[in-house]
Design a protein around this motif. Sequence first.
Motif, short mmCIF file in Angstrom:
data_model
loop_
_atom_site.label_atom_id
_atom_site.label_comp_id
_atom_site.label_asym_id
_atom_site.label_seq_id
_atom_site.Cartn_x
_atom_site.Cartn_y
_atom_site.Cartn_z
N GLN A 77 0.82 -1.20 0.00
CA GLN A 77 0.00 0.00 0.00
C GLN A 77 0.86 1.26 0.00
O GLN A 77 0.43 2.31 -0.45
CB GLN A 77 -0.92 0.01 1.21
CG GLN A 77 -1.96 -1.07 1.16
CD GLN A 77 -2.82 -1.07 2.41
OE1 GLN A 77 -2.58 -0.34 3.34
NE2 GLN A 77 -3.82 -1.93 2.42
N ASN A 78 2.08 1.16 0.49
CA ASN A 78 2.95 2.33 0.54
C ASN A 78 3.30 2.85 -0.84
O ASN A 78 3.56 4.02 -1.02
CB ASN A 78 4.24 2.01 1.31
CG ASN A 78 3.97 1.80 2.78
OD1 ASN A 78 2.95 2.24 3.30
ND2 ASN A 78 4.88 1.12 3.44
N ARG A 79 3.32 1.98 -1.82
CA ARG A 79 3.65 2.42 -3.19
C ARG A 79 2.62 3.40 -3.70
O ARG A 79 2.98 4.37 -4.37
CB ARG A 79 3.75 1.22 -4.12
CG ARG A 79 4.95 0.39 -3.86
CD ARG A 79 5.06 -0.74 -4.83
NE ARG A 79 6.14 -1.62 -4.40
CZ ARG A 79 6.58 -2.61 -5.10
NH1 ARG A 79 6.06 -2.89 -6.27
NH2 ARG A 79 7.56 -3.35 -4.63
N GLY A 80 1.36 3.17 -3.40
CA GLY A 80 0.31 4.10 -3.81
C GLY A 80 0.47 5.45 -3.14
O GLY A 80 0.31 6.50 -3.78
N VAL A 81 0.80 5.45 -1.87
CA VAL A 81 1.00 6.70 -1.14
C VAL A 81 2.22 7.43 -1.67
O VAL A 81 2.18 8.64 -1.91
CB VAL A 81 1.14 6.42 0.39
CG1 VAL A 81 1.53 7.67 1.14
CG2 VAL A 81 -0.15 5.83 0.93
N ILE A 82 3.30 6.70 -1.87
CA ILE A 82 4.53 7.31 -2.38
C ILE A 82 4.30 7.88 -3.78
O ILE A 82 4.74 9.00 -4.09
CB ILE A 82 5.69 6.29 -2.36
CG1 ILE A 82 6.08 5.99 -0.91
CG2 ILE A 82 6.89 6.81 -3.15
CD1 ILE A 82 7.04 4.83 -0.76
N TYR B 172 2.40 11.15 -3.48
CA TYR B 172 3.25 12.27 -3.06
C TYR B 172 4.20 12.71 -4.18
O TYR B 172 4.49 13.90 -4.31
CB TYR B 172 4.03 11.92 -1.79
CG TYR B 172 3.18 12.05 -0.56
CD1 TYR B 172 2.61 13.26 -0.20
CD2 TYR B 172 2.94 10.96 0.26
CE1 TYR B 172 1.83 13.39 0.92
CE2 TYR B 172 2.15 11.08 1.39
CZ TYR B 172 1.60 12.29 1.72
OH TYR B 172 0.82 12.41 2.82
N ARG B 173 4.67 11.78 -4.97
CA ARG B 173 5.49 12.15 -6.12
C ARG B 173 4.69 12.98 -7.11
O ARG B 173 5.17 13.98 -7.64
CB ARG B 173 6.05 10.90 -6.80
CG ARG B 173 7.20 10.30 -6.08
CD ARG B 173 7.82 9.17 -6.86
NE ARG B 173 8.91 8.60 -6.10
CZ ARG B 173 9.27 7.35 -6.16
NH1 ARG B 173 8.65 6.52 -7.00
NH2 ARG B 173 10.26 6.90 -5.42
N TRP B 174 3.46 12.54 -7.38
CA TRP B 174 2.59 13.28 -8.28
C TRP B 174 2.31 14.68 -7.73
O TRP B 174 2.36 15.66 -8.47
CB TRP B 174 1.27 12.53 -8.48
CG TRP B 174 0.27 13.32 -9.27
CD1 TRP B 174 0.19 13.42 -10.63
CD2 TRP B 174 -0.76 14.15 -8.75
NE1 TRP B 174 -0.84 14.26 -10.99
CE2 TRP B 174 -1.44 14.72 -9.84
CE3 TRP B 174 -1.18 14.46 -7.46
CZ2 TRP B 174 -2.50 15.60 -9.69
CZ3 TRP B 174 -2.25 15.34 -7.31
CH2 TRP B 174 -2.90 15.89 -8.42
N LEU B 175 2.05 14.76 -6.43
CA LEU B 175 1.77 16.04 -5.78
C LEU B 175 2.99 16.96 -5.86
O LEU B 175 2.86 18.15 -6.19
CB LEU B 175 1.38 15.80 -4.32
CG LEU B 175 0.71 16.92 -3.57
CD1 LEU B 175 -0.60 17.31 -4.24
CD2 LEU B 175 0.44 16.50 -2.13
N ALA B 176 4.19 16.43 -5.58
CA ALA B 176 5.41 17.23 -5.65
C ALA B 176 5.67 17.69 -7.09
O ALA B 176 6.07 18.84 -7.32
CB ALA B 176 6.60 16.44 -5.13
N HIS B 177 5.41 16.82 -8.04
CA HIS B 177 5.60 17.18 -9.45
C HIS B 177 4.60 18.27 -9.86
O HIS B 177 4.97 19.24 -10.53
CB HIS B 177 5.44 15.96 -10.35
CG HIS B 177 5.62 16.24 -11.80
ND1 HIS B 177 6.85 16.56 -12.36
CD2 HIS B 177 4.73 16.29 -12.82
CE1 HIS B 177 6.70 16.77 -13.65
NE2 HIS B 177 5.43 16.61 -13.95
#
Length: 153
Positions: A2-7, A10-15
Amino acid sequence: MQNRGVISYYRWLAHAYGGMSLTAKVLAVLALAVVTSALGVVIVVWLPAGHFSRLPYPDAGWRRHRVLRWTVLVSKNLLGVLVLPFGILMALPLVPGPGLVFILIGLSLLDFPGKRSLERRLLALPVVLRFLNEVRQRFRRPPLILDTQPKAL
């Protein structure tokens, strides 16, 4: 995992944030500051005056039903886990928003041993209790009532 979805979120959000113009970033920060401050005020005003002076009623209707009790407890704790980090982030220097208020709200939502003591330690800070009661006074709400004097930090 499940952490992959969260990570990846956050990558999408930072981008997405990195791709914004400076004006859009400033407007986003200002909007978040206004929204979080307004939400903090609403919650502080909405709290009953005796919220920090009493224990929850063990015979409340929702506590008698096993499924409903667990649903409320899990939902409340998840919300607390989401709110508490935002409070910690807003408490940092140069980050806008009512950090200590959101920390207190996040702690109030969580269930863990020593929670009441930690809430009282936060409320023992004169600036925190004074701020909360000033906000409540502006909306003609009674000041928060504490049943015991908290221990010194």
